[in-house]
Design an enzyme around this catalytic site. Structure first.
Site, PDB file in Angstrom:
ATOM      1  N   ALA A  13       0.812  -1.216   0.000  1.00 10.89           N
ATOM      2  CA  ALA A  13       0.000   0.000   0.000  1.00 10.89           C
ATOM      3  C   ALA A  13       0.846   1.268   0.000  1.00 10.89           C
ATOM      4  CB  ALA A  13      -0.923  -0.001   1.213  1.00 10.89           C
ATOM      5  N   ARG A  17       8.075  -3.232  -5.385  1.00 18.00           N
ATOM      6  CA  ARG A  17       9.418  -3.642  -5.760  1.00 18.00           C
ATOM      7  C   ARG A  17       9.351  -4.752  -6.787  1.00 18.00           C
ATOM      8  NH1 ARG A  17      10.065  -6.074  -0.445  1.00 18.00           N
ATOM      9  NH2 ARG A  17       8.190  -7.300  -0.070  1.00 18.00           N
ATOM     10  N   GLY A  80      -5.538  -6.005  -1.587  1.00 17.40           N
ATOM     11  CA  GLY A  80      -6.837  -6.509  -2.016  1.00 17.40           C
ATOM     12  C   GLY A  80      -7.865  -5.425  -2.291  1.00 17.40           C
ATOM     13  N   ASP A 237      -1.688 -10.015  -1.890  1.00 14.42           N
ATOM     14  CA  ASP A 237      -0.367 -10.061  -1.267  1.00 14.42           C
ATOM     15  C   ASP A 237      -0.350 -10.915   0.002  1.00 14.42           C
ATOM     16  OD1 ASP A 237      -1.819  -8.207   0.243  1.00 14.42           O
ATOM     17  OD2 ASP A 237      -0.399  -6.569  -0.049  1.00 14.42           O
ATOM     18  N   THR A 238      -1.454 -10.913   0.751  1.00 11.21           N
ATOM     19  CA  THR A 238      -1.482 -11.750   1.951  1.00 11.21           C
ATOM     20  C   THR A 238      -1.497 -13.228   1.590  1.00 11.21           C
ATOM     21  OG1 THR A 238      -2.712 -10.008   3.084  1.00 11.21           O
ATOM     22  CG2 THR A 238      -2.647 -12.157   4.146  1.00 11.21           C
ATOM     23  N   ASN A 296      -8.565  -9.013   9.770  1.00 11.95           N
ATOM     24  CA  ASN A 296      -7.819  -7.800   9.426  1.00 11.95           C
ATOM     25  C   ASN A 296      -7.781  -6.861  10.619  1.00 11.95           C
ATOM     26  OD1 ASN A 296      -7.299  -7.456   6.250  1.00 11.95           O
ATOM     27  ND2 ASN A 296      -9.166  -8.636   6.557  1.00 11.95           N
ATOM     28  N   GLY A 406       7.110  -7.366   6.341  1.00 12.23           N
ATOM     29  CA  GLY A 406       7.987  -6.289   6.785  1.00 12.23           C
ATOM     30  C   GLY A 406       7.939  -6.026   8.270  1.00 12.23           C
TER      31      GLY A 406
END
Length: 488
Positions: A13, A17, A80, A237-238, A296, A406
């Protein structure tokens, strides 16, 4: 020994990369070749993603990767729920950011037309106003003429795949975030019809690992690159991060830690019942048609947005100094609900955190260290609550908790999480999302035989840090105070 090279584009978000994954048959190595900011732009009062700039970075990363490596395939994962609308193959406007105000009040409007339990039983998805369902319904209510123009909806990773190949499809894991798909991987067309949403927008849903196509001839000529194969990785991504979790237990719990914190487990099938609905857990798609049962939580957004505000005010934002100031601040003075609606928009986060304290009759943090400590403790207690709910729903006592992404680099939050949850916390890899993206590609290409094998490769390729619980009694007392702050 032959080494295979694949290219992963990983969009978060706030940053993106391009990473090359190199696999020699035994171990996996990542090489980051391009990193770039992902900054949304407000135009005429609407918050958009800057798609042309982001696609420009994809092209830049692709050029570098193909110059330096014999790339076999590439794939894109993103956050998402967000999407672009097309007409006759052309994008109608830049995709709108999930933090835009267009969804304000839309969830309540939808649930006034469709019973909450009906929506949950059909989709198994957590109720959040940012969901695709409410974004689309906002167009029904606010921009019907614009919606009537569109003939195709593509989620963000699918939109990038379309721009690369010309093929319009919806990958299973990213489609599952929308609250428009059933747990069996089919569109809930009855929800579309009940809300006046046009079903013509829906592309075919394809399994994770499907080939989308090859790079268009135009891109090959423009970038002087070969006809690289474009795959649908776990587009959410999750979902990619969970593939990249180096778990040894068959039943394992994880926190994918970044702007959002997603705490959950991987299951063979969805869990949809009164308890999961009451706890507002979501059943999103995973690799191999598995289900990610998760919750979440607002996550490091609270810190990221606070740091942005301090930068605007000209203050030092050295992260190590901020973390040290949090360590030195008194424990459990004030707490916040990380998911309070006031924290969702962009803007002056420190003031909104202080306002929450005033509103709930707690001491207002007077220093940045006190405010940072409050955020860290509140996140850890939110994890504790959801971890307990996860164990209650599944009947599994998870022996450890994995933190991936991260946020796994944040030593203080990792220790607080172990303390609050009362189990060892294993942290790493930080690049779980990119690793998961790469692993799905290697499985699709036949270089890795299974998800179990992929996780074995990850365990031997990357180190982890382990944090053990401390002061669990103090955290249990703080948890009682935390519960009192939450909405009934």
């Amino acid at each position: 020994m032959h080494t295979s090279h694949v290219l992963a584009f990983d969009f978060g978000a706030s940053t993106g990369r391009a990473v090359v994954g190199s696999f020699d048959g035994q171990s996996l190595k990542l090489t980051e070749i391009h990193r770039f900011p992902n900054d949304p732009v407000t135009v005429d009062g609407t918050l958009h993603w800057d798609l042309p700039t982001l696609f420009g970075h994809i092209k830049q990363g692709l050029s570098v990767a193909c110059r330096d490596f014999p790339i076999e395939s590439l794939a894109v994962d993103t956050w998402g729920v967000d999407f672009g609308l097309l007409k006759n193959g052309a994008l109608l406007e830049n995709p709108v950011h999930y933090r835009d105000t267009r969804t304000n009040g839309m969830m309540n409007e939808v649930l006034s037309r469709l019973p909450r339990e009906t929506v949950y039983q059909r989709t198994g998805i957590q109720f959040m106003e940012i969901n695709t369902l409410y974004q689309l319904y906002s167009l029904v209510r606010q921009r019907p003429d614009f919606l009537a123009e569109a003939d195709t909806m593509l989620f963000m990773p699918d939109l990038f795949a379309y721009l690369l190949t010309g093929v319009a499809q919806a990958e299973y894991t990213i489609a599952s975030t929308s609250q428009l798909m059933t747990p069996k991987g089919q569109w809930a067309e009855d929800i579309f019809s009940a809300l006046g949403l046009p079903a013509r927008l829906l592309p075919a849903i394809v399994p994770t690992g499907t080939t989308a196509g090859t790079l268009t001839e135009a891109l090959q000529k423009e970038l002087h690159v070969p006809a690289v194969r474009v795959l649908h990785t776990a587009g959410h991504d999750t979902a990619s991060a969970v593939v990249g979790c180096p778990a040894v237990d068959e039943d394992f719990a994880y926190i994918s830690s970044g702007t959002w914190s997603l705490i959950g487990t991987e299951r063979a099938r969805a869990l949809i019942n009164e308890r999961s609905s009451a706890y507002n857990f979501t059943n999103e798609g995973g690799y191999g048609m598995t289900t990610r049962l998760l919750k979440n939580i607002m996550g490091l957004w609270l810190i990221q947005e606070s740091v942005r505000q301090w930068k605007r005010e000209g203050e030092s934002t050295d992260f190590e100094q901020l973390m040290q100031s949090a360590i030195e601040a008194p424990a459990f003075v004030s707490l916040v609900d990380p998911d309070d609606a006031s924290f969702a928009p962009t803007g002056d986060m420190p003031e909104r955190l202080r306002a929450f304290c005033r509103r709930t009759g707690q001491p207002v943090p007077a220093t940045r260290g006190a405010l940072m400590r409050m955020i860290y403790e509140s996140l850890a207690l939110a994890y504790r609550r959801s971890f307990a709910q996860l164990q209650e729903m599944t009947g599994v006592s998870f022996p450890r908790l994995h933190i991936i992404g991260g946020g796994s680099k944040d030593t203080l939050l990792s220790q607080f999480t172990a303390d609050a949850c009362g189990v060892p916390v294993e942290c790493g890899p930080t690049e779980a999302t990119a690793l998961g993206n790469v692993a799905v590609q290697l499985m699709a290409l036949g270089h890795i035989t299974s998800l179990r094998e992929a996780r074995r490769v990850l365990r031997q390729s990357f180190e982890k840090n382990v944090y053990h619980p401390q002061n669990t009694a103090g955290w249990a007392r703080a948890a009682n105070r935390f519960e009192a702050l939450l909405p009934v």
